[in-house]
Enzyme design. Structure first.
Site, mmCIF file in Angstrom:
data_model
loop_
_atom_site.group_PDB
_atom_site.id
_atom_site.type_symbol
_atom_site.label_atom_id
_atom_site.label_comp_id
_atom_site.label_asym_id
_atom_site.label_seq_id
_atom_site.Cartn_x
_atom_site.Cartn_y
_atom_site.Cartn_z
ATOM 1 C CE LYS A 61 -10.054 -9.834 1.041
ATOM 2 N NZ LYS A 61 -9.163 -8.662 1.036
ATOM 3 C CB VAL A 193 -1.695 -7.196 1.524
ATOM 4 C CG1 VAL A 193 -3.015 -7.790 1.931
ATOM 5 C CG2 VAL A 193 -0.842 -6.940 2.746
ATOM 6 C CB ALA A 278 0.214 -5.532 -6.306
ATOM 7 N N GLY A 280 2.275 -1.152 -3.815
ATOM 8 C CA GLY A 280 1.932 -0.239 -2.731
ATOM 9 C C GLY A 280 0.938 0.825 -3.175
ATOM 10 N NE ARG A 281 -4.737 1.796 -2.078
ATOM 11 C CZ ARG A 281 -5.490 1.865 -3.177
ATOM 12 N NH1 ARG A 281 -5.365 0.938 -4.114
ATOM 13 N NH2 ARG A 281 -6.363 2.832 -3.348
ATOM 14 C CG HIS A 453 -13.069 -30.270 22.428
ATOM 15 N ND1 HIS A 453 -11.886 -30.260 21.734
ATOM 16 C CD2 HIS A 453 -13.602 -31.511 22.286
ATOM 17 C CE1 HIS A 453 -11.696 -31.462 21.197
ATOM 18 N NE2 HIS A 453 -12.728 -32.231 21.525
HETATM 19 P P1 NAD Z 1 2.498 -3.567 -0.036
HETATM 20 O O1 NAD Z 1 3.313 -2.418 0.401
HETATM 21 O O2 NAD Z 1 1.844 -4.451 0.947
HETATM 22 O O3 NAD Z 1 3.406 -4.527 -0.975
HETATM 23 C C1 NAD Z 1 4.073 -4.061 -2.134
HETATM 24 C C2 NAD Z 1 5.278 -4.933 -2.384
HETATM 25 O O4 NAD Z 1 5.823 -4.600 -3.661
HETATM 26 C C3 NAD Z 1 6.391 -4.735 -1.370
HETATM 27 O O5 NAD Z 1 6.737 -5.976 -0.811
HETATM 28 C C4 NAD Z 1 7.544 -4.139 -2.211
HETATM 29 O O6 NAD Z 1 8.799 -4.561 -1.760
HETATM 30 C C5 NAD Z 1 7.254 -4.678 -3.601
HETATM 31 N N1 NAD Z 1 7.827 -3.885 -4.703
HETATM 32 C C6 NAD Z 1 7.819 -2.537 -4.824
HETATM 33 N N2 NAD Z 1 8.405 -2.172 -5.997
HETATM 34 C C7 NAD Z 1 8.777 -3.331 -6.634
HETATM 35 C C8 NAD Z 1 9.418 -3.624 -7.903
HETATM 36 N N3 NAD Z 1 9.772 -2.661 -8.752
HETATM 37 N N4 NAD Z 1 9.640 -4.935 -8.219
HETATM 38 C C9 NAD Z 1 9.259 -5.916 -7.366
HETATM 39 N N5 NAD Z 1 8.647 -5.685 -6.167
HETATM 40 C C10 NAD Z 1 8.398 -4.414 -5.810
HETATM 41 O O7 NAD Z 1 1.432 -2.947 -1.062
HETATM 42 P P2 NAD Z 1 0.138 -3.560 -1.731
HETATM 43 O O8 NAD Z 1 0.137 -5.040 -1.673
HETATM 44 O O9 NAD Z 1 0.078 -2.891 -3.071
HETATM 45 O O10 NAD Z 1 -1.018 -3.010 -0.805
HETATM 46 C C11 NAD Z 1 -1.225 -1.603 -0.644
HETATM 47 C C12 NAD Z 1 -1.834 -1.274 0.684
HETATM 48 O O11 NAD Z 1 -3.178 -1.754 0.747
HETATM 49 C C13 NAD Z 1 -1.069 -1.896 1.829
HETATM 50 O O12 NAD Z 1 -0.867 -0.923 2.822
HETATM 51 C C14 NAD Z 1 -1.970 -2.974 2.318
HETATM 52 O O13 NAD Z 1 -1.863 -3.175 3.726
HETATM 53 C C15 NAD Z 1 -3.361 -2.501 1.928
HETATM 54 N N6 NAD Z 1 -4.212 -3.664 1.678
HETATM 55 C C16 NAD Z 1 -4.612 -4.412 2.739
HETATM 56 C C17 NAD Z 1 -5.356 -5.557 2.523
HETATM 57 C C18 NAD Z 1 -5.801 -6.376 3.701
HETATM 58 O O14 NAD Z 1 -5.859 -5.857 4.801
HETATM 59 N N7 NAD Z 1 -6.073 -7.668 3.532
HETATM 60 C C19 NAD Z 1 -5.659 -5.967 1.234
HETATM 61 C C20 NAD Z 1 -5.208 -5.192 0.189
HETATM 62 C C21 NAD Z 1 -4.477 -4.040 0.423
#
Ligand code: NAD
Length: 479
Positions: A61, A193, A278, A280-281, A453
C-alpha cells in the site's frame, strides 16, 4: 493466570495479523500469553507483524500510494490547473519511506505486546506432545508449555515448476516490492490481487507490464459486471492483461527472462526484464507439529477446523491463512479475537458471509456478500441498483469519477445480499455496506438514511435508491 516462567495459559505461534491480534486479545482477557515468531528483517532483527506488515499489505500500500501520487502528478494535476515541470521520482526514496513505515508499525506491535504483557519469544516453534512447544533460534532451544495453543503460521507464495524463482529476475511478491530500479518490461503470472496491485505499482512508474492469467474470466470471485468494468480501466492505464494465457516455461537467458505461454491452442513467446510470479499462496503447515500430535488437514492442505477454529486436537486452535476461508488479514484477526474469547468461556462468532474484499488498484475494487452470478446460480431472486461515480459531484470534484456502486437486494424481503464497488475509496465505502448487512438492512433502510453532500458515500445512497428505480441523479430505468 499462570505464573510459571515456562508455562502459559496460551501460546500463539505466529505474529501476523491473526496471531498478534489473538495474543493481544488473550492478554486483555487476563490470560498469561506467549507469542512465538521467527520473522527477521534484513538486519536480522526480529520483526513482528508477519507477511502483512513486513512484505504484504502495508509495504504494497505504501508503494501503491507513492506510485499513484506520481501518476497523478503526471496525468491528472494539469486538469486542476496545476503544472509541474520536470516531474521525476526516486525509487530508493520510495523504498526508504516504505521501510520506515514498516519498521514503525512492526515496532508498534512490539510496544503493544509490552503494554499488554504478552511474552514475545523469538524463534521457530514446533509443537510436541502434551502441549509442549519447542522453540529454536539458531543454536538456542527452549521448551514451553500451555493449556491452549493457537497456530497462526500464515501462508507462503506458491512456487511453480514452470517459473522457478531466481535471485532477482524471477521473483515472488516480496521480491517485486523490493526492486531498486524500474524494470523496463515486467511479466506477471496471475491476474489475482497481488498481480494487479504490484503490476499497477510498476506500470505507474513506467514499466511496460504484461499480465498472463490462466483463467478465462477476469477476477472470477468478484461480481463479473464490476470486474469487466475494472478490466477496461486497467487496460486503459496500459496494463496488458491476457486471459486464458497459461505459462509453460520461464528461463533466464542473457540477463532477460524468456517466457513460453499458451493461449488457446497457440504457443507464444515473451521476453521481459523481470517476472513476478503471483499465482496464489499456500498454508504454512510444514514442520509446525510433531507427527505424534497429528493435527488433521483438510483435502486442500489447510488445517482442518470447525466454525470456532478448533482443530481435532483438544486445546489446539488454528486461525488465519492456515485455515479455510479467504487469505485476508482482517479475517485472521477476527478469528484470533474469537478464539481468545472462546478460551475464557465467552461466545463470539465470525460472520464468514460478510468478509469484505478489496483490490487496491486505481480505481479500487471492493465487495461484500453475494455476486450477481452467485445469486443467479443459486436461483435467488434479486433486484439490482447501480450508480455511476460519473454522476457524483464529489467524485467529479476529486477528478476521480470512474466506477460504479452496485447493490443487490433480495426480491422478496429487500434485504441487501451483496454490494460491489469499483471506484474511488471503494475500500472505505465498502465498510458502510458491511455495517448495513451486519444489521440485516434492506436497500430501503439505506435509501431512507441521510448521507452528507457532497460525498462519495452518496453513490452508495443512490445505488440503494436505484434498487427500487428511485435514484435522483440518474435517469430512471425503463420499466
Ligand atoms: P490469487 O489466487 O488471488 O490469484 C492468482 C491468480 O493466478 C489466479 O487468478 C490464477 O488463475 C492465476 N494462475 C495460477 N497459475 C497460473 C499460471 N501457471 N499461469 C497464469 N496464471 C496462473 O493469488 P495472489 O494474487 O497470489 O494472492 C494470494 C492471496 O493473498 C490471495 O488469497 C489474496 O486474497 C491475498 N492478498 C490479498 C490482498 C488484499 O486484500 N488486497 C493483497 C494481496 C494478497
Amino acid at each position: 493466570m499462570t505464573t510459571n516462567n515456562n508455562h502459559f495459559d496460551v501460546i500463539v505461534i505466529g505474529a501476523g495479523p491473526a496471531g498478534y491480534v489473538a495474543a493481544i486479545r488473550c492478554a486483555q482477557l487476563g490470560l498469561n500469553t506467549a507469542c512465538v515468531d521467527d520473522w527477521k528483517d534484513d538486519d536480522n532483527k526480529p520483526s513482528l507483524g508477519g507477511t502483512c506488515l513486513n512484505v504484504g499489505c502495508i509495504p504494497s500500500k505504501t508503494l501503491l500510494e507513492s506510485s499513484e501520487k506520481y501518476a497523478q502528478s503526471l496525468n491528472d494535476f494539469k486538469a486542476h490547473g496545476i503544472n509541474f515541470e520536470n516531474i521525476s521520482f526516486d525509487v530508493s526514496a520510495m523504498q526508504a519511506r516504505k521501510n520506515k513505515i514498516v519498521s514503525e508499525l512492526t515496532g508498534g506491535i512490539k510496544q503493544l505486546f509490552k503494554a499488554n504483557k504478552v511474552t514475545h519469544l523469538v524463534g521457530r516453534a514446533f509443537i510436541k506432545p502434551d502441549h509442549h512447544v519447542e522453540i529454536t533460534d539458531g543454536d538456542e532451544k527452549q521448551t514451553i508449555t500451555a493449556e491452549n495453543i493457537i497456530i497462526a503460521t500464515g501462508s507462503s507464495s506458491v512456487e511453480i515448476s514452470s517459473a522457478p524463482l531466481t535471485d532477482n529476475k524471477i521473483v515472488d511478491s516480496s521480491g517485486a516490492l523490493a526492486f531498486d530500479q524500474v524494470p523496463e518490461k515486467i511479466g506477471v503470472i496471475g491476474a489475482g490481487v497481488i498481480g494487479l496491485e504490484l503490476g499497477s505499482v510498476w506500470r505507474r512508474l513506467g514499466s511496460e507490464v504484461v499480465v498472463l492469467e490462466a483463467q478465462d474470466a477476469f477476477l472470477p470471485i468478484a461480481d463479473q459486471k464490476i470486474a469487466k468494468e475494472a478490466l477496461r480501466y486497467f487496460k486503459k492505464q496500459g496494463l496488458d492483461i491476457w486471459l486464458s494465457a497459461r505459462l509453460l516455461s520461464a528461463e533466464v537467458k542473457k540477463g532477460k527472462v524468456e517466457l513460453n505461454y499458451q493461449q488457446g491452442d497457440k504457443d507464444h513467446q515473451l521476453t521481459v526484464d523481470k517476472l513476478i510470479v503471483a499465482v496464489g499462496r499456500s498454508p504454512n503447515v510444514k514442520q509446525v507439529w510433531d507427527e505424534s500430535v497429528d493435527v488433521l488437514l483438510d483435502e486442500r492442505g489447510f488445517i482442518n477446523v470447525n466454525e470456532q477454529c478448533e482443530t481435532n486436537v483438544p486445546g489446539v486452535y488454528a486461525i488465519g491463512d492456515v485455515v479455510r476461508g479467504p487469505m485476508l488479514a482482517h479475517k485472521g484477526s477476527e478469528e484470533g479475537v474469537m478464539v481468545a474469547e472462546l478460551i475464557v468461556g465467552r461466545q463470539k462468532e465470525v460472520n464468514y458471509d460478510l468478509i469484505p474484499s478489496v483490490v487496491y488498484t486505481h480505481p479500487e475494487i471492493a465487495w461484500v456478500g453475494k455476486t450477481e452470478q452467485e445469486l443467479k446460480a443459486s436461483g435467488i431472486g434479486y433486484n439490482a441498483g447501480a450508480f455511476p461515480f460519473a454522476a457524483s459531484g464529489r467524485a467529479k470534484a476529486l477528478g476521480d469519477a470512474a466506477g460504479t456502486v452496485k447493490i443487490l437486494a433480495d426480491a422478496e424481503t429487500d434485504r441487501i445480499l451483496g454490494v460491489h464497488i469499483v471506484g474511488p475509496q471503494a475500500s472505505e465505502l465498502i465498510a458502510q455496506a458491511v455495517i448495513a448487512m451486519e444489521l440485516s438492512a434492506s436497500s430501503e433502510d439505506l435509501a431512507l438514511t441521510m448521507f452528507a453532500h457532497p460525498s462519495l458515500s452518496e453513490a452508495v445512497h443512490e445505488a440503494a435508491l436505484a434498487v427500487s428505480n428511485e435514484a435522483i441523479h440518474i435517469p430512471p430505468r425503463r420499466r
